[in-house]
Design an enzyme around this catalytic site. Structure first.
Site, PDB file in Angstrom:
ATOM      1  N   HIS A  30     -80.450  36.621 -33.556  1.00 28.21           N
ATOM      2  CA  HIS A  30     -81.891  36.678 -33.340  1.00 28.21           C
ATOM      3  C   HIS A  30     -82.579  35.535 -34.083  1.00 28.21           C
ATOM      4  O   HIS A  30     -81.975  34.821 -34.884  1.00 28.21           O
ATOM      5  CB  HIS A  30     -82.431  38.023 -33.801  1.00 28.21           C
ATOM      6  CG  HIS A  30     -82.023  39.156 -32.898  1.00 28.21           C
ATOM      7  ND1 HIS A  30     -82.472  40.447 -33.065  1.00 28.21           N
ATOM      8  CD2 HIS A  30     -81.212  39.184 -31.804  1.00 28.21           C
ATOM      9  CE1 HIS A  30     -81.959  41.224 -32.124  1.00 28.21           C
ATOM     10  NE2 HIS A  30     -81.187  40.482 -31.359  1.00 28.21           N
ATOM     11  N   GLU A  46     -84.699  35.417 -36.533  1.00 23.16           N
ATOM     12  CA  GLU A  46     -84.720  35.480 -37.985  1.00 23.16           C
ATOM     13  C   GLU A  46     -83.423  34.949 -38.585  1.00 23.16           C
ATOM     14  O   GLU A  46     -83.439  34.274 -39.624  1.00 23.16           O
ATOM     15  CB  GLU A  46     -84.941  36.928 -38.453  1.00 23.16           C
ATOM     16  CG  GLU A  46     -86.266  37.521 -38.033  1.00 23.16           C
ATOM     17  CD  GLU A  46     -86.181  38.296 -36.724  1.00 23.16           C
ATOM     18  OE1 GLU A  46     -86.853  39.334 -36.613  1.00 23.16           O
ATOM     19  OE2 GLU A  46     -85.444  37.855 -35.802  1.00 23.16           O
ATOM     20  N   CYS A 102     -82.211  42.659 -38.137  1.00 23.02           N
ATOM     21  CA  CYS A 102     -82.827  41.504 -38.794  1.00 23.02           C
ATOM     22  C   CYS A 102     -83.612  41.912 -40.029  1.00 23.02           C
ATOM     23  O   CYS A 102     -83.772  41.111 -40.961  1.00 23.02           O
ATOM     24  CB  CYS A 102     -83.740  40.775 -37.811  1.00 23.02           C
ATOM     25  SG  CYS A 102     -82.824  39.985 -36.462  1.00 23.02           S
ATOM     26  N   MET A 109     -97.313  30.731  10.461  1.00 23.04           N
ATOM     27  CA  MET A 109     -97.787  30.708  11.830  1.00 23.04           C
ATOM     28  C   MET A 109     -97.386  32.011  12.531  1.00 23.04           C
ATOM     29  O   MET A 109     -96.554  32.772  12.039  1.00 23.04           O
ATOM     30  CB  MET A 109     -97.205  29.503  12.565  1.00 23.04           C
ATOM     31  CG  MET A 109     -97.505  28.159  11.889  1.00 23.04           C
ATOM     32  SD  MET A 109     -99.267  27.891  11.549  1.00 23.04           S
ATOM     33  CE  MET A 109     -99.902  27.730  13.227  1.00 23.04           C
ATOM     34  N   TRP A 166     -93.442  23.814   5.242  1.00 28.56           N
ATOM     35  CA  TRP A 166     -93.866  24.246   3.916  1.00 28.56           C
ATOM     36  C   TRP A 166     -95.381  24.307   3.908  1.00 28.56           C
ATOM     37  O   TRP A 166     -96.055  23.356   4.351  1.00 28.56           O
ATOM     38  CB  TRP A 166     -93.391  23.264   2.845  1.00 28.56           C
ATOM     39  CG  TRP A 166     -91.902  23.193   2.708  1.00 28.56           C
ATOM     40  CD1 TRP A 166     -91.084  22.245   3.185  1.00 28.56           C
ATOM     41  CD2 TRP A 166     -91.059  24.123   1.994  1.00 28.56           C
ATOM     42  NE1 TRP A 166     -89.789  22.499   2.831  1.00 28.56           N
ATOM     43  CE2 TRP A 166     -89.760  23.660   2.090  1.00 28.56           C
ATOM     44  CE3 TRP A 166     -91.317  25.291   1.283  1.00 28.56           C
ATOM     45  CZ2 TRP A 166     -88.694  24.344   1.504  1.00 28.56           C
ATOM     46  CZ3 TRP A 166     -90.261  25.955   0.710  1.00 28.56           C
ATOM     47  CH2 TRP A 166     -88.966  25.479   0.815  1.00 28.56           C
ATOM     48  N   THR A 215     -88.516  38.164   5.379  1.00 27.15           N
ATOM     49  CA  THR A 215     -88.462  36.830   4.775  1.00 27.15           C
ATOM     50  C   THR A 215     -87.078  36.214   4.925  1.00 27.15           C
ATOM     51  O   THR A 215     -86.935  35.029   5.263  1.00 27.15           O
ATOM     52  CB  THR A 215     -88.845  36.912   3.286  1.00 27.15           C
ATOM     53  OG1 THR A 215     -90.192  37.382   3.188  1.00 27.15           O
ATOM     54  CG2 THR A 215     -88.726  35.568   2.605  1.00 27.15           C
ATOM     55  N   ASP A 236     -86.904  32.985   7.413  1.00 28.01           N
ATOM     56  CA  ASP A 236     -86.849  31.711   6.694  1.00 28.01           C
ATOM     57  C   ASP A 236     -85.437  31.277   6.325  1.00 28.01           C
ATOM     58  O   ASP A 236     -85.254  30.162   5.825  1.00 28.01           O
ATOM     59  CB  ASP A 236     -87.674  31.801   5.400  1.00 28.01           C
ATOM     60  CG  ASP A 236     -89.145  32.037   5.670  1.00 28.01           C
ATOM     61  OD1 ASP A 236     -89.583  31.807   6.815  1.00 28.01           O
ATOM     62  OD2 ASP A 236     -89.861  32.446   4.743  1.00 28.01           O
ATOM     63  N   LEU A 283     -83.550  32.236  -2.115  1.00 31.08           N
ATOM     64  CA  LEU A 283     -84.292  32.621  -3.313  1.00 31.08           C
ATOM     65  C   LEU A 283     -83.487  32.432  -4.593  1.00 31.08           C
ATOM     66  O   LEU A 283     -83.536  33.250  -5.511  1.00 31.08           O
ATOM     67  CB  LEU A 283     -84.810  34.059  -3.197  1.00 31.08           C
ATOM     68  CG  LEU A 283     -85.795  34.302  -2.046  1.00 31.08           C
ATOM     69  CD1 LEU A 283     -86.319  35.732  -2.096  1.00 31.08           C
ATOM     70  CD2 LEU A 283     -86.951  33.325  -2.086  1.00 31.08           C
TER      71      LEU A 283
END
Length: 365
Positions: free
Chosen positions: A51, A53, A85, A164, A171, A197, A201, A205
């Protein structure tokens, strides 16, 4: 700016270096100051590693004794994948600890600060707390509510259209806006989309390092912890040979029982959540249970509209292009409202230019 605020600002700057890599842990920075001089600093890089610390104390060495430690989140007090910590600060002999905020994790929740006080260390909390909470908003929400912080990314024309009528959408915005979206993906625990999507497309992703616009070290960190990609496909319309599945492991949320083995054999996972349609709230609870702090929804108007109708979106990231797509183009959200009194009001938090486009960050009132 007062000294405590100035040093905490430095600790927050360090913490932000973990923006893309600490999931499911919070982003934390720490500085050690003695006699007004910086003697050690560090930040949490990724889960399972030391971490903030610990890094700062290692750098400070013996100079940590009698010093002040500034930490952006209450030092942990429990044994997890790394030792607590709070005990490291006690062993190092620091005289004072300043925390930006208390840890919302029930396993800590004040116990770290109490442990420090119990051995005579002076403790202060609440310095630049708003900034600290914003940095870890997903972690905080998951700890406090069992849900991740949900952002919806939407790209639209000036007349509020996203594609559309044919579904063509690439794009709408320019390269700078697309790079910003890549950074949003990289910081998320989960990138979530829908069947529409993916089918329209050919979307993958994924996080594309060449488009992040980050330096080499930050790009490497972002690519070392890619977000989990989740597909909401209630009727299993997306075939397993689609580019989305070929780009890596996917979690599919569906309402069609009996498909789990087929996806498992293909290297993916299917969760049946709901009977006629996917239970989106149950999906978010499941993702939080798996450690997801931040979920980025990149989907079409139907799925984003469904999240919005259920009031499951915490923030909208709207990218606006200086063009008109016309009245026949697809709307931003599928959210049928009939009266002005039903309008969903938003608070605009930020507006700025991104290349030739504009970015609006807004939250529901």
């Amino acid at each position: 700016m007062l000294p405590d605020q100035a040093w905490m600002a430095r600790a927050l700057q360090l913490a932000r270096q973990g923006l893309y890599s600490t999931h499911p842990n919070p982003r934390v920075g720490c500085v050690i100051v003695k006699d007004g001089q910086l003697v050690g600093e560090g930040w949490h890089v990724r889960a399972g590693e030391p971490h903030a610390e610990v890094h700062a104390l290692r750098q400070a060495g013996e100079q940590a004794r009698g010093a002040t430690a500034y930490v952006t989140l209450e030092p942990c007090s429990h044994h997890g994948r790394t030792p607590p910590c709070a005990e490291a600060l006690v062993a190092a002999g620091v005289a004072r600890v300043v925390a930006a905020m208390q840890d919302p994790n029930p396993q800590v929740a004040g116990r770290g600060l109490a442990r420090l006080r119990s051995v005579g260390i002076e403790v202060a909390s609440g310095v630049l707390e708003d900034e600290a909470r914003e940095l870890n908003r997903g972690f905080i929400k998951r700890m406090e509510s069992g849900l991740p912080f949900v952002s919806a990314k939407l790209a639209m024309s000036l007349d509020g259209r996203t594609a559309m009528a044919s579904g063509e959408s690439q794009w709408i915005t320019g390269p700078a806006a697309r790079a910003e979206v890549q950074r949003l993906r990289a910081r998320a625990s989960v990138v979530l989309t829908g069947a529409d999507t993916v089918l329209m497309d050919g979307a993958r992703l994924t996080v594309r390092g060449a488009e992040l616009g980050l330096d080499g070290a930050q790009t490497a960190l972002a690519l070392s912890r890619p977000p989990l990609r989740v597909l909401v496909d209630g009727r299993l319309r997306v075939p397993l040979d689609a580019p989305f599945f070929q780009a890596g492991e996917v979690l599919v949320a569906t309402a069609m029982a009996g498909c789990e083995d087929a996806y498992r054999r293909a290297g993916h996972e299917a969760l049946v959540l709901g009977q006629e349609r996917v239970d989106l709230a149950a999906l978010l609870r499941e993702l939080a249970a798996r450690g997801a702090n931040e979920v980025l929804v990149e989907a079409g108007p139907r799925l984003v509209g469904a999240f919005a109708a259920l009031q499951l979106i915490d923030e909208y990231q709207l990218f606006v292009a200086a063009k008109f797509l016309g009245s026949a183009a697809r709307p931003l959200l599928d959210l049928p409202l009939e009266r002005m009194s039903e309008a969903r009001e938003l608070c605009i938090r930020d507006i700025r230019a991104v290349g030739e486009d504009w970015k609006i960050v807004a939250t529901p009132k």
